[in-house]
Design an enzyme around this catalytic site. Structure first.
Site, PDB file in Angstrom:
ATOM      1  N   THR A  26       0.822  -1.216   0.000  1.00 44.31           N
ATOM      2  CA  THR A  26       0.000   0.000   0.000  1.00 44.31           C
ATOM      3  C   THR A  26       0.855   1.265   0.000  1.00 44.31           C
ATOM      4  OG1 THR A  26      -1.870  -1.067   1.044  1.00 44.31           O
ATOM      5  CG2 THR A  26      -1.664   1.280   1.440  1.00 44.31           C
TER       6      THR A  26
ATOM      7  N   SER B 113       1.819  -7.576  -0.569  1.00 46.55           N
ATOM      8  CA  SER B 113       2.600  -8.549   0.210  1.00 46.55           C
ATOM      9  C   SER B 113       2.014  -9.947   0.104  1.00 46.55           C
ATOM     10  CB  SER B 113       2.705  -8.113   1.669  1.00 46.55           C
ATOM     11  OG  SER B 113       1.442  -8.134   2.292  1.00 46.55           O
TER      12      SER B 113
ATOM     13  N   THR C  79       1.563  -4.366   4.196  1.00 41.54           N
ATOM     14  CA  THR C  79       1.468  -4.610   5.642  1.00 41.54           C
ATOM     15  C   THR C  79       0.786  -5.928   5.992  1.00 41.54           C
ATOM     16  OG1 THR C  79      -0.594  -3.365   5.728  1.00 41.54           O
ATOM     17  CG2 THR C  79       1.439  -2.159   6.226  1.00 41.54           C
ATOM     18  N   ASP C  80      -0.011  -6.468   5.053  1.00 39.32           N
ATOM     19  CA  ASP C  80      -0.849  -7.621   5.435  1.00 39.32           C
ATOM     20  C   ASP C  80      -0.022  -8.804   5.923  1.00 39.32           C
ATOM     21  OD1 ASP C  80      -2.995  -6.091   4.759  1.00 39.32           O
ATOM     22  OD2 ASP C  80      -3.447  -7.120   2.880  1.00 39.32           O
TER      23      ASP C  80
HETATM   24  N1  ASP Z   1      -2.720  -5.212   0.546  1.00 38.74           N
HETATM   25  C1  ASP Z   1      -1.574  -4.524   0.998  1.00 38.74           C
HETATM   26  C2  ASP Z   1      -0.394  -5.470   1.075  1.00 38.74           C
HETATM   27  O1  ASP Z   1      -0.198  -6.165   2.046  1.00 38.74           O
HETATM   28  C3  ASP Z   1      -1.791  -3.904   2.290  1.00 38.74           C
HETATM   29  C4  ASP Z   1      -0.721  -2.947   2.702  1.00 38.74           C
HETATM   30  O2  ASP Z   1       0.301  -2.810   2.081  1.00 38.74           O
HETATM   31  O3  ASP Z   1      -0.945  -2.293   3.706  1.00 38.74           O
HETATM   32  O4  ASP Z   1       0.355  -5.502   0.150  1.00 38.74           O
END
Ligand code: ASP
Length: 352
Positions: free
Chosen positions: A38, A75, A109-110
């Site tokens: 993200t 991710s 972040t996931d």
């Molecule tokens: N969907 C995103 C990921 O994990 C979420 C993020 O980056 O916060 O790539």
């Protein structure tokens, strides 16, 4: 008034010192390796590593930033093969560049905590490696990526960060990759270190630590992935009331060398899952029992209670200590590159 006779020689001594003090101090060099997420996910096209750095105001007051694009993916699309390539890249960069102060890695972040823990176990240097992400994408109100990146660069450049293992920085907080977890699907404060708390904070004035992890990591790790190009398959299966054990058997049949059971409480699972673990253990599959509760340890207990009488403690089940199920999977994959011995894997779960 006459100049005292001492003044001229003193000037000659002090002049070179003054000139030296006026020289610009060389800023620490920090490399950004961008993987996606993200933090770079602008609607209409993802930002590159160089574009990300350009979003951070006054970064050049703190570091000499370098950039490198590793991937540009969510991710959830990072593979275990990509983890290996990333760990090798980080190690090679730190080997080749002794003057590099640290490395920042962006991630979605996931599943950030998984790749961060993998690096925590496989980077073989003391210099800081800092994993960072953002909860809101570029272009949205309250985009947190620029602030998180600035903080991550400052943490990577801070001498106080050396030797603490891989660090995760979001929301002005510093976490150990071992303990950090994403515990909220939306909030800017989504990341926390469970019952252990954050290691430190990023203040306006300085990067400040309150603690460090005692468990083995980075330069004290025994895991060397420089010559490994694949990791054994390890699956995580959740325990719940009525959970069928055949999924554990199916994972083994599909080639899993190890299974982590995200068990309830301090290690319980359904009767069907207990039977299945006994079966796959006999087939040479490693089984680690971790807790789905998010806190506390899973440790060997003396056999008591009806379940234990029905099924004597299987000889080769490893107790996952306080690692979350996804972190236990990371450690088990690495452990299986060295050994299949239950006692040896148990030792690793006690040390890392
Ligand atoms: N969907 C995103 C990921 O994990 C979420 C993020 O980056 O916060 O790539």
């Amino acid at each position: 008034m006459r100049t005292p006779r001492i003044a001229l020689p003193l000037c000659l001594v002090l002049l070179p010192l003054a000139v030296e003090a006026a020289q610009p101090v060389e800023l620490p060099a920090v490399r950004l390796i961008a993987t996606g997420g993200t933090i770079s996910s602008r609607p209409g096209g993802r930002l590159t590593a160089a574009e990300l750095v350009a979003l951070v105001p006054a970064l050049d007051r703190h570091v000499r930033a370098e950039t490198e694009q590793f991937s540009n993916l969510p991710s959830s699309e990072l593979t275990v093969t990509a983890w290996l390539a990333l760990a090798r890249r980080v190690n090679r960069l730190l080997d080749e560049r002794p003057a590099l102060s640290g490395i920042v890695v962006t991630s979605g972040t996931d599943t950030l905590e998984e790749v961060a823990y993998f690096l925590h176990l496989t980077v073989r240097h003391t210099r800081p490696v800092v994993v960072v992400g953002a909860m809101r994408p570029p272009g949205t109100l309250g985009y947190d990526g620029a602030a998180n990146l600035l903080h991550a660069f400052r943490v990577a450049a801070a001498p106080a960060s050396v030797g603490r293992g891989v660090l995760v920085v979001l929301n002005a907080e510093i976490h150990s990759a071992r303990d950090v977890t994403k515990a909220n699907a939306q909030g800017l404060d989504a990341f926390g270190s469970r019952e252990y708390g954050r290691l430190g904070v990023v203040g306006h004035d300085r990067v400040l630590y309150y603690g460090r992890t005692d468990r083995r990591h980075t330069w004290r790790s025994e895991f060397d992935v420089s010559a490994i190009d694949r990791l054994p398959r390890v699956d995580v299966l959740l325990a719940y009331q009525g959970a069928p054990g055949d999924l554990i058997v199916a994972a083994a049949a599909r080639g899993a060398a190890g299974v982590v059971v995200a068990a309830s409480g301090a290690g319980s699972m359904s009767p069907s899952q207990l039977d299945a673990t006994r079966l796959v253990l006999r087939r040479g599959v490693a089984v680690v029992v971790a807790s789905r509760t998010g806190g506390g340890r899973v440790v060997p207990r003396p056999g008591t209670g009806p379940r234990k009488r029905r099924l004597p403690a299987p000889p080769r089940r490893v107790m996952g200590e306080d690692l979350s199920p996804v972190k236990a999977r990371v450690l088990l994959m690495l452990a299986l590159t060295h050994t299949r011995e239950q006692a040896e894997i148990q030792r690793m779960f006690q040390e890392y």
